[in-house]
Design a protein around this motif. Structure first.
Motif, PDB file in Angstrom:
ATOM      1  N   ASP A  73       0.826  -1.211   0.000  1.00  0.00           N
ATOM      2  CA  ASP A  73       0.000   0.000   0.000  1.00  0.00           C
ATOM      3  C   ASP A  73       0.858   1.259   0.000  1.00  0.00           C
ATOM      4  O   ASP A  73       0.422   2.305  -0.489  1.00  0.00           O
ATOM      5  N   THR A  74       2.053   1.176   0.554  1.00  0.00           N
ATOM      6  CA  THR A  74       2.972   2.319   0.504  1.00  0.00           C
ATOM      7  C   THR A  74       3.250   2.704  -0.945  1.00  0.00           C
ATOM      8  O   THR A  74       3.280   3.892  -1.298  1.00  0.00           O
ATOM      9  N   VAL A  75       3.422   1.709  -1.798  1.00  0.00           N
ATOM     10  CA  VAL A  75       3.661   1.962  -3.225  1.00  0.00           C
ATOM     11  C   VAL A  75       2.425   2.583  -3.879  1.00  0.00           C
ATOM     12  O   VAL A  75       2.524   3.516  -4.679  1.00  0.00           O
ATOM     13  N   LEU A  76       1.242   2.097  -3.520  1.00  0.00           N
ATOM     14  CA  LEU A  76       0.022   2.600  -4.141  1.00  0.00           C
ATOM     15  C   LEU A  76      -0.294   4.042  -3.732  1.00  0.00           C
ATOM     16  O   LEU A  76      -1.032   4.738  -4.433  1.00  0.00           O
ATOM     17  N   PHE A  77       0.257   4.495  -2.625  1.00  0.00           N
ATOM     18  CA  PHE A  77       0.049   5.885  -2.199  1.00  0.00           C
ATOM     19  C   PHE A  77       0.901   6.880  -2.997  1.00  0.00           C
ATOM     20  O   PHE A  77       0.821   8.085  -2.766  1.00  0.00           O
ATOM     21  N   LEU A  78       1.703   6.388  -3.938  1.00  0.00           N
ATOM     22  CA  LEU A  78       2.584   7.282  -4.692  1.00  0.00           C
ATOM     23  C   LEU A  78       1.829   8.278  -5.574  1.00  0.00           C
ATOM     24  O   LEU A  78       2.423   9.242  -6.058  1.00  0.00           O
ATOM     25  N   ASP A  79       0.530   8.051  -5.792  1.00  0.00           N
ATOM     26  CA  ASP A  79      -0.233   9.021  -6.578  1.00  0.00           C
ATOM     27  C   ASP A  79      -0.194  10.396  -5.932  1.00  0.00           C
ATOM     28  O   ASP A  79      -0.277  11.424  -6.608  1.00  0.00           O
ATOM     29  N   ASP A  80      -0.050  10.438  -4.615  1.00  0.00           N
ATOM     30  CA  ASP A  80       0.017  11.716  -3.898  1.00  0.00           C
ATOM     31  C   ASP A  80       1.232  12.518  -4.342  1.00  0.00           C
ATOM     32  O   ASP A  80       1.154  13.738  -4.549  1.00  0.00           O
ATOM     33  N   ALA A  81       2.373  11.844  -4.520  1.00  0.00           N
ATOM     34  CA  ALA A  81       3.598  12.534  -4.942  1.00  0.00           C
ATOM     35  C   ALA A  81       3.502  13.019  -6.378  1.00  0.00           C
ATOM     36  O   ALA A  81       4.171  13.989  -6.755  1.00  0.00           O
ATOM     37  N   VAL A  82       2.687  12.367  -7.190  1.00  0.00           N
ATOM     38  CA  VAL A  82       2.527  12.803  -8.587  1.00  0.00           C
ATOM     39  C   VAL A  82       1.978  14.217  -8.636  1.00  0.00           C
ATOM     40  O   VAL A  82       2.472  15.071  -9.385  1.00  0.00           O
ATOM     41  N   PHE A  83       0.964  14.499  -7.833  1.00  0.00           N
ATOM     42  CA  PHE A  83       0.339  15.822  -7.868  1.00  0.00           C
ATOM     43  C   PHE A  83       1.132  16.876  -7.107  1.00  0.00           C
ATOM     44  O   PHE A  83       1.147  18.042  -7.487  1.00  0.00           O
ATOM     45  N   LYS A  84       1.786  16.464  -6.030  1.00  0.00           N
ATOM     46  CA  LYS A  84       2.528  17.443  -5.235  1.00  0.00           C
ATOM     47  C   LYS A  84       3.899  17.763  -5.820  1.00  0.00           C
ATOM     48  O   LYS A  84       4.402  18.873  -5.651  1.00  0.00           O
ATOM     49  N   VAL A  85       4.521  16.786  -6.481  1.00  0.00           N
ATOM     50  CA  VAL A  85       5.892  16.976  -6.972  1.00  0.00           C
ATOM     51  C   VAL A  85       6.027  16.666  -8.457  1.00  0.00           C
ATOM     52  O   VAL A  85       6.577  17.450  -9.225  1.00  0.00           O
ATOM     53  N   GLY A  86       5.520  15.503  -8.884  1.00  0.00           N
ATOM     54  CA  GLY A  86       5.766  15.020 -10.238  1.00  0.00           C
ATOM     55  C   GLY A  86       5.267  15.925 -11.345  1.00  0.00           C
ATOM     56  O   GLY A  86       6.048  16.368 -12.199  1.00  0.00           O
ATOM     57  N   LEU A  87       3.965  16.208 -11.347  1.00  0.00           N
ATOM     58  CA  LEU A  87       3.397  17.044 -12.405  1.00  0.00           C
ATOM     59  C   LEU A  87       3.980  18.456 -12.419  1.00  0.00           C
ATOM     60  O   LEU A  87       4.369  18.954 -13.491  1.00  0.00           O
ATOM     61  N   PRO A  88       4.065  19.149 -11.262  1.00  0.00           N
ATOM     62  CA  PRO A  88       4.642  20.499 -11.297  1.00  0.00           C
ATOM     63  C   PRO A  88       6.084  20.524 -11.814  1.00  0.00           C
ATOM     64  O   PRO A  88       6.446  21.395 -12.623  1.00  0.00           O
ATOM     65  N   LEU A  89       6.919  19.563 -11.394  1.00  0.00           N
ATOM     66  CA  LEU A  89       8.314  19.528 -11.850  1.00  0.00           C
ATOM     67  C   LEU A  89       8.419  19.175 -13.327  1.00  0.00           C
ATOM     68  O   LEU A  89       9.238  19.740 -14.062  1.00  0.00           O
ATOM     69  N   TRP A  90       7.611  18.223 -13.769  1.00  0.00           N
ATOM     70  CA  TRP A  90       7.621  17.812 -15.185  1.00  0.00           C
ATOM     71  C   TRP A  90       7.250  18.996 -16.081  1.00  0.00           C
ATOM     72  O   TRP A  90       7.860  19.215 -17.130  1.00  0.00           O
ATOM     73  N   ILE A  91       6.245  19.768 -15.647  1.00  0.00           N
ATOM     74  CA  ILE A  91       5.822  20.941 -16.419  1.00  0.00           C
ATOM     75  C   ILE A  91       6.877  22.041 -16.345  1.00  0.00           C
ATOM     76  O   ILE A  91       7.173  22.710 -17.347  1.00  0.00           O
ATOM     77  N   ALA A  92       7.465  22.233 -15.169  1.00  0.00           N
ATOM     78  CA  ALA A  92       8.468  23.292 -14.992  1.00  0.00           C
ATOM     79  C   ALA A  92       9.697  23.064 -15.862  1.00  0.00           C
ATOM     80  O   ALA A  92      10.358  24.026 -16.287  1.00  0.00           O
ATOM     81  N   GLN A 115       5.319   7.123   2.431  1.00  0.00           N
ATOM     82  CA  GLN A 115       5.222   7.624   1.061  1.00  0.00           C
ATOM     83  C   GLN A 115       5.645   9.076   0.961  1.00  0.00           C
ATOM     84  O   GLN A 115       6.181   9.507  -0.064  1.00  0.00           O
ATOM     85  N   ARG A 116       5.421   9.837   2.021  1.00  0.00           N
ATOM     86  CA  ARG A 116       5.804  11.250   1.993  1.00  0.00           C
ATOM     87  C   ARG A 116       7.312  11.418   1.876  1.00  0.00           C
ATOM     88  O   ARG A 116       7.795  12.457   1.424  1.00  0.00           O
ATOM     89  N   SER A 117       8.050  10.379   2.282  1.00  0.00           N
ATOM     90  CA  SER A 117       9.506  10.432   2.165  1.00  0.00           C
ATOM     91  C   SER A 117       9.992   9.856   0.844  1.00  0.00           C
ATOM     92  O   SER A 117      10.825  10.448   0.158  1.00  0.00           O
ATOM     93  N   ILE A 118       9.456   8.680   0.462  1.00  0.00           N
ATOM     94  CA  ILE A 118       9.948   8.022  -0.755  1.00  0.00           C
ATOM     95  C   ILE A 118       9.254   8.520  -2.015  1.00  0.00           C
ATOM     96  O   ILE A 118       9.796   8.394  -3.115  1.00  0.00           O
ATOM     97  N   GLY A 119       8.046   9.095  -1.861  1.00  0.00           N
ATOM     98  CA  GLY A 119       7.302   9.562  -3.032  1.00  0.00           C
ATOM     99  C   GLY A 119       8.047  10.602  -3.855  1.00  0.00           C
ATOM    100  O   GLY A 119       8.198  10.438  -5.075  1.00  0.00           O
TER     101      GLY A 119
END
Length: 424
Positions: free
Chosen positions: A233-252, A368-372
């Motif tokens: 479940d820790t892996v499945l919570f990675l969607d949170d990091a997509v919105f907080k870090v992944g998408l903004p950085l990818w766009i930036a 997840q907040r650490s590894i995400g």
């Protein structure tokens, strides 16, 4: 005199009766306050407290790491003490931490206070879930959907208020936002005072005809299947990091996509959750149904990763459309996983140690907040192949979890133990 059909229907919409409605109000107040602070915390420590970039990073990392212990600690305490009293104490602890941040600019003190606040935050999240599980019973999945809808609405309201306050651009505005966060915890504690203590199977009162139970409650740290479930479940919570870090950085880091798309995708995420979380919850109202949702969940994660990868090529319009599709896919994954995770984390746990088990499950989101951020940063650094691997890995983890929990799920679905005694 019989109740009107319309009034009866309205009461049935919210499981848990009056206490269920009060706890939803607690969630709304709590999340409005969190929305006020979350979006400006880095700015506050930078411009008001005068911390350097390294000091702000250290503060966030260390307090977050200490906060991980809050979930299992809170769950363990809740199996031994009245739940509402523990919740009130935690909310007051969070309020005290918020107000204490206003009193100092010393890095060491700010770090210590932030760690206390993070500890209380993670513990309160687990206890709120435990309370909902006990009062909602078999309707816990619907209650979870309503709770997430209210929480997202609260975050949005707090974020909008923070954006308006930041237009002033003064240190006073930052201080008032932090004070508002602290006041929200005080209000949440006052609302919780009105909530009744739910029945708890871990505290059973014996009378003269029965012998007190001496059997030790189950220990989640010795339950290998449950620990393996938490790991997946820790892996499945990675969607949170997509919105907080992944998408903004990818766009930036893109020279084709307008940077203004990032906040719009976050708005899309919020709108979809508020509008669709409750309707989607009907597909996971039993533990077996929740397990079946892991199949479409894996597809949503895979599609999100592929759409992110494809957005690296093509023109601006194509990139915007693909990133919007990726955001929609990851949001669907977020909503499905919220339903699955809520139900399975309870169904796999024994009723007599539910607090302890949910506390251990709370480690999944905390870890997840650490590894995400590391995972999505690695995907960005690797490029399109990285995003494809990211989505595929989570999809495979869904498949692993689908098989892992198969033999542990109850036949019929259980909620709380039938023999319970309320504390007064």
């Amino acid at each position: 005199m019989t109740a009107k059909p319309g009034a009866t229907a309205r009461r049935r919409r919210i499981p848990g009766g009056p206490d269920g409605r009060r706890m939803l109000a607690v969630t709304l107040v709590d999340r409005v306050g969190s929305g006020l602070w979350a979006s400006v915390s880095v700015l506050y420590f930078t411009y008001v407290s005068g911390l350097s970039l390294a000091e702000v990073g250290t503060l966030a990392a260390v307090s977050g790491a200490i906060g991980i212990a809050g979930a299992p600690l809170g769950g363990r305490i809740a199996d031994r003490l009245p739940l509402t009293r523990v919740l009130i104490a935690l909310q007051l602890l969070r309020a005290l931490a918020s107000f204490a941040l206003l009193t100092t600019h010393d890095h060491a003190l700010l770090l210590a206070v932030s760690a206390v606040g993070a500890l209380g935050d993670r513990a309160a999240n687990v206890l709120t879930k435990l309370y909902a599980t006990r009062i909602a019973g078999p309707d816990r999945v619907r209650y979870q959907a309503l709770n997430r809808t209210i929480a997202n609405a609260g975050w949005a309201l707090g974020g909008l208020a923070a954006a308006a306050a930041l237009a002033l651009g003064t240190t006073t505005a930052y201080r008032w936002l932090l004070a508002g966060d602290g006041l929200s915890f005080v209000a949440a504690a006052l609302l919780t005072l009105r909530c009744g203590e739910p029945p708890s199977p871990s505290r059973v009162v014996a009378d003269w005809r029965t012998e007190p139970k001496t059997e030790k409650p189950a220990n989640p740290w010795r339950d290998r299947t449950y620990l393996a479930y938490v790991a997946t479940d820790t892996v499945l919570f990675l969607d949170d990091a997509v919105f907080k870090v992944g998408l903004p950085l990818w766009i930036a880091h893109s020279d084709r996509i307008p940077h203004g798309l990032a906040p719009l995708l976050l708005v899309l995420n919020n709108v979809m959750v508020v509008g669709l979380q409750v309707p989607l919850a009907r597909f996971g109202t039993t533990s077996r149904a929740a397990r079946r949702l892991l199949v479409p969940l894996s597809a949503a994660f895979a599609l999100g990763g592929i759409a992110m990868a494809l957005s690296a090529d093509g023109g601006t319009v194509t990139g915007i459309l693909l990133l919007t599709a990726a955001a929609a896919a990851f949001t669907v994954a977020e909503m499905l996983h919220a339903t699955v995770s809520w139900e399975l984390s309870v169904a796999l746990a024994p009723g007599t140690a539910l607090g302890a088990y949910l506390g251990v499950h709370g480690l999944a989101q905390s870890a997840q907040r650490s590894i995400g951020p590391l995972a999505v940063t690695a995907a960005i650094a690797t490029g399109p192949l990285g995003w494809t691997a990211f989505g595929t890995l989570i999809a495979l983890t869904c498949t692993i979890q689908h098989r892992l929990v198969r033999d542990r799920l109850p036949h019929p679905p259980l909620s709380v133990a039938p023999i319970t005694v309320s504390e007064h």
